[in-house]
Write an enzyme that holds these catalytic residues in place. Structure first.
Site, PDB file in Angstrom:
ATOM      1  N   TRP A 184     -56.137 -40.634 -24.127  1.00 10.38           N
ATOM      2  CA  TRP A 184     -55.347 -40.345 -22.937  1.00 10.38           C
ATOM      3  C   TRP A 184     -56.105 -40.883 -21.744  1.00 10.38           C
ATOM      4  O   TRP A 184     -57.322 -40.687 -21.631  1.00 10.38           O
ATOM      5  CB  TRP A 184     -55.118 -38.838 -22.745  1.00 10.38           C
ATOM      6  CG  TRP A 184     -54.533 -38.595 -21.383  1.00 10.38           C
ATOM      7  CD1 TRP A 184     -53.260 -38.889 -20.977  1.00 10.38           C
ATOM      8  CD2 TRP A 184     -55.222 -38.100 -20.226  1.00 10.38           C
ATOM      9  NE1 TRP A 184     -53.117 -38.608 -19.631  1.00 10.38           N
ATOM     10  CE2 TRP A 184     -54.298 -38.125 -19.151  1.00 10.38           C
ATOM     11  CE3 TRP A 184     -56.517 -37.645 -19.995  1.00 10.38           C
ATOM     12  CZ2 TRP A 184     -54.642 -37.687 -17.868  1.00 10.38           C
ATOM     13  CZ3 TRP A 184     -56.867 -37.221 -18.716  1.00 10.38           C
ATOM     14  CH2 TRP A 184     -55.935 -37.250 -17.677  1.00 10.38           C
ATOM     15  N   GLU A 225     -51.635 -40.928 -25.987  1.00 10.53           N
ATOM     16  CA  GLU A 225     -50.956 -39.805 -25.336  1.00 10.53           C
ATOM     17  C   GLU A 225     -50.330 -40.199 -24.015  1.00 10.53           C
ATOM     18  O   GLU A 225     -51.015 -40.664 -23.104  1.00 10.53           O
ATOM     19  CB  GLU A 225     -51.958 -38.669 -25.100  1.00 10.53           C
ATOM     20  CG  GLU A 225     -51.368 -37.460 -24.414  1.00 10.53           C
ATOM     21  CD  GLU A 225     -52.350 -36.329 -24.195  1.00 10.53           C
ATOM     22  OE1 GLU A 225     -53.542 -36.479 -24.510  1.00 10.53           O
ATOM     23  OE2 GLU A 225     -51.912 -35.272 -23.686  1.00 10.53           O
ATOM     24  N   LYS A 227     -47.997 -39.578 -20.440  1.00  9.23           N
ATOM     25  CA  LYS A 227     -47.926 -38.570 -19.382  1.00  9.23           C
ATOM     26  C   LYS A 227     -46.908 -39.021 -18.345  1.00  9.23           C
ATOM     27  O   LYS A 227     -46.606 -40.199 -18.215  1.00  9.23           O
ATOM     28  CB  LYS A 227     -49.315 -38.372 -18.744  1.00  9.23           C
ATOM     29  CG  LYS A 227     -49.381 -37.163 -17.822  1.00  9.23           C
ATOM     30  CD  LYS A 227     -50.808 -36.717 -17.531  1.00  9.23           C
ATOM     31  CE  LYS A 227     -50.785 -35.436 -16.708  1.00  9.23           C
ATOM     32  NZ  LYS A 227     -52.145 -34.941 -16.415  1.00  9.23           N
ATOM     33  N   ASP A 258     -47.454 -34.487 -25.301  1.00  9.19           N
ATOM     34  CA  ASP A 258     -47.979 -33.258 -24.711  1.00  9.19           C
ATOM     35  C   ASP A 258     -46.788 -32.542 -24.063  1.00  9.19           C
ATOM     36  O   ASP A 258     -46.038 -33.145 -23.265  1.00  9.19           O
ATOM     37  CB  ASP A 258     -49.047 -33.603 -23.654  1.00  9.19           C
ATOM     38  CG  ASP A 258     -49.714 -32.376 -23.069  1.00  9.19           C
ATOM     39  OD1 ASP A 258     -50.946 -32.280 -23.153  1.00  9.19           O
ATOM     40  OD2 ASP A 258     -48.987 -31.513 -22.528  1.00  9.19           O
ATOM     41  N   HIS A 261     -46.009 -32.945 -20.397  1.00 14.11           N
ATOM     42  CA  HIS A 261     -46.011 -34.300 -19.829  1.00 14.11           C
ATOM     43  C   HIS A 261     -44.629 -34.912 -19.679  1.00 14.11           C
ATOM     44  O   HIS A 261     -44.468 -36.131 -19.717  1.00 14.11           O
ATOM     45  CB  HIS A 261     -46.877 -35.219 -20.707  1.00 14.11           C
ATOM     46  CG  HIS A 261     -48.334 -34.911 -20.591  1.00 14.11           C
ATOM     47  ND1 HIS A 261     -49.308 -35.686 -21.177  1.00 14.11           N
ATOM     48  CD2 HIS A 261     -48.987 -33.903 -19.971  1.00 14.11           C
ATOM     49  CE1 HIS A 261     -50.502 -35.168 -20.906  1.00 14.11           C
ATOM     50  NE2 HIS A 261     -50.329 -34.087 -20.186  1.00 14.11           N
ATOM     51  N   HIS A 285     -49.730 -32.220 -28.381  1.00  9.53           N
ATOM     52  CA  HIS A 285     -50.571 -31.303 -27.620  1.00  9.53           C
ATOM     53  C   HIS A 285     -49.629 -30.203 -27.137  1.00  9.53           C
ATOM     54  O   HIS A 285     -48.806 -30.414 -26.252  1.00  9.53           O
ATOM     55  CB  HIS A 285     -51.214 -32.002 -26.413  1.00  9.53           C
ATOM     56  CG  HIS A 285     -52.507 -32.656 -26.745  1.00  9.53           C
ATOM     57  ND1 HIS A 285     -53.267 -33.294 -25.793  1.00  9.53           N
ATOM     58  CD2 HIS A 285     -53.191 -32.785 -27.907  1.00  9.53           C
ATOM     59  CE1 HIS A 285     -54.365 -33.777 -26.352  1.00  9.53           C
ATOM     60  NE2 HIS A 285     -54.349 -33.476 -27.620  1.00  9.53           N
ATOM     61  N   ASP A 293     -47.518 -29.726 -14.966  1.00 12.96           N
ATOM     62  CA  ASP A 293     -48.346 -29.803 -16.174  1.00 12.96           C
ATOM     63  C   ASP A 293     -49.559 -28.902 -15.974  1.00 12.96           C
ATOM     64  O   ASP A 293     -50.690 -29.337 -15.839  1.00 12.96           O
ATOM     65  CB  ASP A 293     -48.802 -31.260 -16.391  1.00 12.96           C
ATOM     66  CG  ASP A 293     -49.691 -31.370 -17.628  1.00 12.96           C
ATOM     67  OD1 ASP A 293     -50.545 -32.291 -17.648  1.00 12.96           O
ATOM     68  OD2 ASP A 293     -49.559 -30.530 -18.537  1.00 12.96           O
ATOM     69  N   ASP A 295     -50.888 -26.585 -17.859  1.00 12.02           N
ATOM     70  CA  ASP A 295     -51.750 -26.277 -19.010  1.00 12.02           C
ATOM     71  C   ASP A 295     -52.002 -24.785 -19.175  1.00 12.02           C
ATOM     72  O   ASP A 295     -53.141 -24.372 -19.440  1.00 12.02           O
ATOM     73  CB  ASP A 295     -53.080 -27.057 -18.887  1.00 12.02           C
ATOM     74  CG  ASP A 295     -52.861 -28.552 -19.015  1.00 12.02           C
ATOM     75  OD1 ASP A 295     -53.055 -29.258 -18.001  1.00 12.02           O
ATOM     76  OD2 ASP A 295     -52.446 -28.987 -20.092  1.00 12.02           O
ATOM     77  N   ASP A 325     -53.415 -27.802 -26.231  1.00 16.49           N
ATOM     78  CA  ASP A 325     -54.054 -28.335 -25.036  1.00 16.49           C
ATOM     79  C   ASP A 325     -53.692 -27.452 -23.853  1.00 16.49           C
ATOM     80  O   ASP A 325     -52.648 -27.632 -23.223  1.00 16.49           O
ATOM     81  CB  ASP A 325     -53.600 -29.780 -24.783  1.00 16.49           C
ATOM     82  CG  ASP A 325     -54.378 -30.408 -23.638  1.00 16.49           C
ATOM     83  OD1 ASP A 325     -53.952 -31.457 -23.137  1.00 16.49           O
ATOM     84  OD2 ASP A 325     -55.403 -29.831 -23.224  1.00 16.49           O
TER      85      ASP A 325
END
Ligand SMILES: C[C@H](O)[C@H](O)[C@@H](O)C(=O)CO
Ligand code: MN
Length: 422
Positions: A184, A225, A227, A258, A261, A285, A293, A295, A325
């Protein structure tokens, strides 16, 4: 009533639908979740010359007791793993290498810098996954790495990724399970670009160089990955989903999704079946975006269950590599791992206890009334009794009792870290 008695009663409810619950639990045991080490220390890592966290990602909170050393991080991971049913994997970043106090540049990292992690993984029956770290470094200071206009900077990051694939290969050879080495990069622009193509051409060329050396997939699998945006790359990210899905398909790599993302109204669950039509494997993820995003720690919400349903109903438990993640520094970090990973496993169990074939047939028959009615009714089937039994059977705490373990660990271990520092 004992857990077993509750289990037997719940099992009968599912058996009416032809679901072999004992067999479901046997299958679930063998589904590894890749647990991300970086929740344990707020993505700091162990570099001698460690940089401030960058790359348009952010960790908020200052809960005491974060891990400061490899030994502390491994101890915290062991504590979390003791509270999570099943055998899993640990996902490392390049900044978690151990260099005996020497400054080792990222393009010079070698397998030997991860020997302690491999020894530990062997002791605990764990697989290891890997990520080159293309942020928190002076050569990523202007937010560009593999797509940077300066060839020298690109070359540094290309060499770091090449070194990282070799470390992934080392993990695979030592542990007998292929490492997923996931790239990433934070590359993008804060404001509207005047040229979207050129950086993407440079990224494609960099990746072509990184992947030019074939590595046996028995030891290492490559993922890329995508985004949508980051802090400082709100207007444009070089490695978009379209870019990486195309790259992965053309180059036989894994496209990693992800869940934080994409646009807030997009769902990763809705993408899985399409991507599996064209890809042997994909990677995830699993995270929880709140407004952006962010997380957040994964909760057992509708999208998590839908992701699990898509994996299970498409027979893709061995095709979707499930990684987590999230990084929350506002709560006990061992609890964060435990909550997020147990929820991922719960969601898979939930999905495996739904009569998916029957529901598919209802759809084929155009019986949307029964399809909706049953999908809703299964949300209140006695899934919890099966989960509790599974935890007990797997030797981990049942229900919220794991929290007592974490509280004790916090008193015995975590809080002392900060007092030592104080
Ligand atoms: C630390 C990870 O590489 C990072 O979270 C990345 O996977 C990502 O999702 C960035 O937004
Ligand atoms: Mn991610």
């Amino acid at each position: 009533m004992t857990l077993n008695e509750k289990y037997e009663i719940a099992k009968k409810e599912y058996e009416k639908w032809g679901i072999d619950v004992d067999n479901v639990l046997e299958q679930l045991k063998n589904v590894p979740i890749s647990i991300h080490c970086w929740q344990g220390d707020d993505i700091a890592g162990f570099e001698v010359n460690k940089g401030e966290l960058s790359g348009g990602i952010d960790v908020t909170g200052n809960y005491p007791g974060k891990a400061r050393t490899p030994e502390e991080l491994r101890a915290d991971l062991e504590k979390a793993l003791s509270l999570i049913p099943g055998k899993h994997r640990v996902n490392l970043h390049a900044i978690y290498g151990e260099t005996n106090g020497e400054v080792v540049e990222r393009d010079q990292l070698e397998p030997k810098h991860f020997e302690n992690w491999v020894k530990w993984a062997k002791e605990h029956g764990l697989g290891l996954d890997f990520n080159p770290t293309l942020f928190s470094h002076e050569k990523a200071a202007d937010g560009l790495t593999l797509s940077h206009p300066d060839e020298k900077i690109r070359e540094f990051w290309i060499n770091h990724c090449i070194a990282s694939r070799k470390i992934g290969e080392y993990f695979g050879k030592e542990l007998g399970t292929p490492s997923l080495t996931n790239i990433w990069i934070p590359d993008g622009y804060k404001d509207v670009p005047s040229d979207r193509l050129t950086p993407r051409q440079r990224l494609k060329n960099s990746l072509d160089t990184i992947f030019s050396e074939e590595i046996n997939e028995e030891y290492n699998l490559d993922a890329v990955e995508s985004k949508l945006f980051g802090i400082g790359s709100e207007s444009y990210v070089v490695g978009s989903h379209e870019f990486y899905f195309g790259y992965a398909l053309k180059n036989n790599k894994l496209c990693l999704l992800d869940t934080g993302h994409f646009h807030p109204t997009e769902t990763v669950s809705n993408k899985i079946s399409s991507m599996l039509l064209y890809s042997d494997k994909i990677a995830l993820h699993v995270s929880r975006p709140v407004r952006w995003d962010s997380d957040h720690v994964v909760t057992l919400d509708d999208e998590l269950r839908e992701i699990a349903l898509e994996i299970v109903r498409n027979g893709a438990l061995d095709k979707v590599m499930i990684g987590l993640d999230f990084f929350d520094a506002s709560i006990n970090r061992v609890a964060a791992w435990t909550i997020g990973t147990r929820n991922m496993i719960k969601a898979l169990l939930y999905a495996m206890l739904v009569p998916n074939e029957h529901l598919k047939q209802l759809q084929e028959d155009g019986n949307f009334t029964e399809r909706l009615a049953l999908m809703e009714e299964f949300k209140t089937y006695p899934f919890g009794a099966i989960w509790d039994y599974y935890c007990e059977k797997m030797g981990v705490p049942v229900k919220e009792t794991w929290l007592e373990d974490v509280k004790q660990y916090e008193q015995d271990v975590l809080v002392k870290r900060d007092s030592v520092l104080a």
